[in-house]
Design an enzyme around this catalytic site. Sequence first.
Site, mmCIF file in Angstrom:
data_model
loop_
_atom_site.group_PDB
_atom_site.id
_atom_site.type_symbol
_atom_site.label_atom_id
_atom_site.label_comp_id
_atom_site.label_asym_id
_atom_site.label_seq_id
_atom_site.Cartn_x
_atom_site.Cartn_y
_atom_site.Cartn_z
ATOM 1 N N TYR A 55 0.802 -1.230 0.000
ATOM 2 C CA TYR A 55 0.000 0.000 0.000
ATOM 3 C C TYR A 55 0.832 1.276 0.000
ATOM 4 C CZ TYR A 55 -4.118 -2.796 0.307
ATOM 5 O OH TYR A 55 -5.100 -3.694 0.020
ATOM 6 N N GLY A 75 -8.039 -5.511 -2.723
ATOM 7 C CA GLY A 75 -7.622 -4.426 -1.845
ATOM 8 C C GLY A 75 -8.484 -4.317 -0.610
ATOM 9 N N SER A 76 -7.999 -3.565 0.356
ATOM 10 C CA SER A 76 -8.585 -3.528 1.690
ATOM 11 C C SER A 76 -9.926 -2.823 1.701
ATOM 12 C CB SER A 76 -7.628 -2.827 2.647
ATOM 13 O OG SER A 76 -7.735 -1.431 2.473
ATOM 14 N N SER A 77 -10.570 -2.914 2.859
ATOM 15 C CA SER A 77 -11.911 -2.364 3.024
ATOM 16 C C SER A 77 -11.926 -0.841 3.013
ATOM 17 C CB SER A 77 -12.487 -2.875 4.342
ATOM 18 O OG SER A 77 -11.579 -2.633 5.396
ATOM 19 N N VAL A 78 -10.772 -0.238 3.089
ATOM 20 C CA VAL A 78 -10.673 1.216 3.126
ATOM 21 C C VAL A 78 -10.345 1.768 1.749
ATOM 22 C CG1 VAL A 78 -9.219 3.119 3.907
ATOM 23 C CG2 VAL A 78 -9.902 1.342 5.501
#
Lengths: 414, 141
Positions: free
Chosen positions: A380, B65-68
């Site tokens: 990220y 991808g992440s929840s954010v």
Amino acid sequence: MVKLSLTEKQMLDGKFGKGTQTAMKIQVAIAEAFDAPYMVPISRAHVALSNQEADLWFVEKLVSQGAKCKIRPTVNPSFNWEQMSQITSLSSEDVDIVRRTDNAYKKIGALMTYDCTPYLQLNVPKVNDVISYSESSATPFVNSVYGAKTNRESAQSALCAAVTGVVPYYGYLMKENRKGEILVNVLAKMDSDFDFQLLGYVLPLKIGFKIPVFNFINKEEKRNFSNASLMNLGAQMNTSGNVAIYHILGYTPEASTLEDAFQSSKVPEEVDITQEDLDSVRDKISAPIGKIDFALFGCPHLTFEQIERVTKIIAGKKLAVPLFIMSSDPTMRLCEQMGVLKTIEEAGGNIISNTCMDQPCWKFLYGKKGVTDSPKCAYYTKRRKMEFVITDLENATYSALEGEVTSDRKKQFV
Amino acid sequence: MTEKSNLFKCHKISEGKTSGEVLFSKDGICFYLIDPESGVVIERNHSLFGKSIANKILVFPNGTGSSVVQADGMYQLKMHNMGPKAMIVENADTTLVASSIIMEIPLVDKVDSNFNENVKNKDILEVNAIEGEIKLVQKGE
């Protein structure tokens, strides 16, 4: 069309205010998308607060419409501006956005825990609890390890659920959707928590997003998994992929036997994961070894046990590069209580609470090269132009002492 | 070409009606790893690396991808007018669904199985995510 109870209908019609109405409208749309027959009440919620633009925009919108959480959720980290302002100069816009987010979430009724591992400390569900958890590393933990039931919520859908107190009944809330789809025979020995990072990262690349049932054939302790290893496994499966639940044969609550895990006497598919599979993924995602400028651990937040392991290595020594360990506030306080924090600070390191690596407070590290134990951290931060060598926590710690990552450092120190 | 292969049924997830050029992605999409100012995919090893998804009808297998980050990526693209006009997905997950509903980007799934044979990159599609219909308006080449 989803069937609503009288109260749910009244929420949708605005009888409980505009904020609740907005939340219910979104949840009805989600219910329709997944053909959910009705809504079910939740007992817990966790919202992946991020103070990114979309997050702030949405929570402020609900607050301005008067929304209040029926189920008070715990929240994810943003950044600890008090601590970070002693390390670097923060821009006033960034601090402002943190304060605004804090303010909005307090108003809506959240519990300001600022931790991405709530399932280990302040928000622990029980088996079969229906809950609404966002944070992609938290969802697999509560589903798989505790046997609680949640979909892989987004920050916004979990906030809506916290406001209305219900979720549409679909997906991983239903038993039949939780059954294993592939038996994963792990041939690697899995000695360290880091091996679970690699396993988590490589698996979706190999099998897609099927629900895995792990069989750890060569692991010495088959009924003993550290919190960190399970945390790592789930976090990484949801970095390279999208896996809301997994099972471990003979260990997790829905997988005491093969038949249990697959809800059938037949195993539909099987795959082997070897040590070579793990090594190859590390080579692919890590920056080349060599000199580093900093070390950043804690994606997800490190547990006390992990911090202790780091501390043992650096005690009484001086770090060559800055070391930042992100953890929860209760863990940091425990470290303080135990004298661990003092040892870390004397070596030149820091524990930062309530903070995520994906935040603007790390601007002073942009364009630099660091070491981490987390593939998720490296993934990220690409957007923030940070580069990472990925290695196990111990080796990463030795590297921080030396200012350089070499492949086999551990041996030199043992 | 018969009228029949110009029209594809689908299942509405996030409402809306729009038309635009189609772009297929072999890989899952993480909206956070798309540059919000240009709409260009910045994820290395991605089949769309270096290509722009801005104002396209984006067809992809799944979200990643992440929840954010999914919601934030989408939000920033939308604020810069660089988001997709509509999305056609094979496997919809909660994060993708919630994000597109909240950001009001049309999203459909369960498209007729002959869609992939009949539609290619650069074709112009009309996506009606109210009625659950996709129309091939114009061939690209």
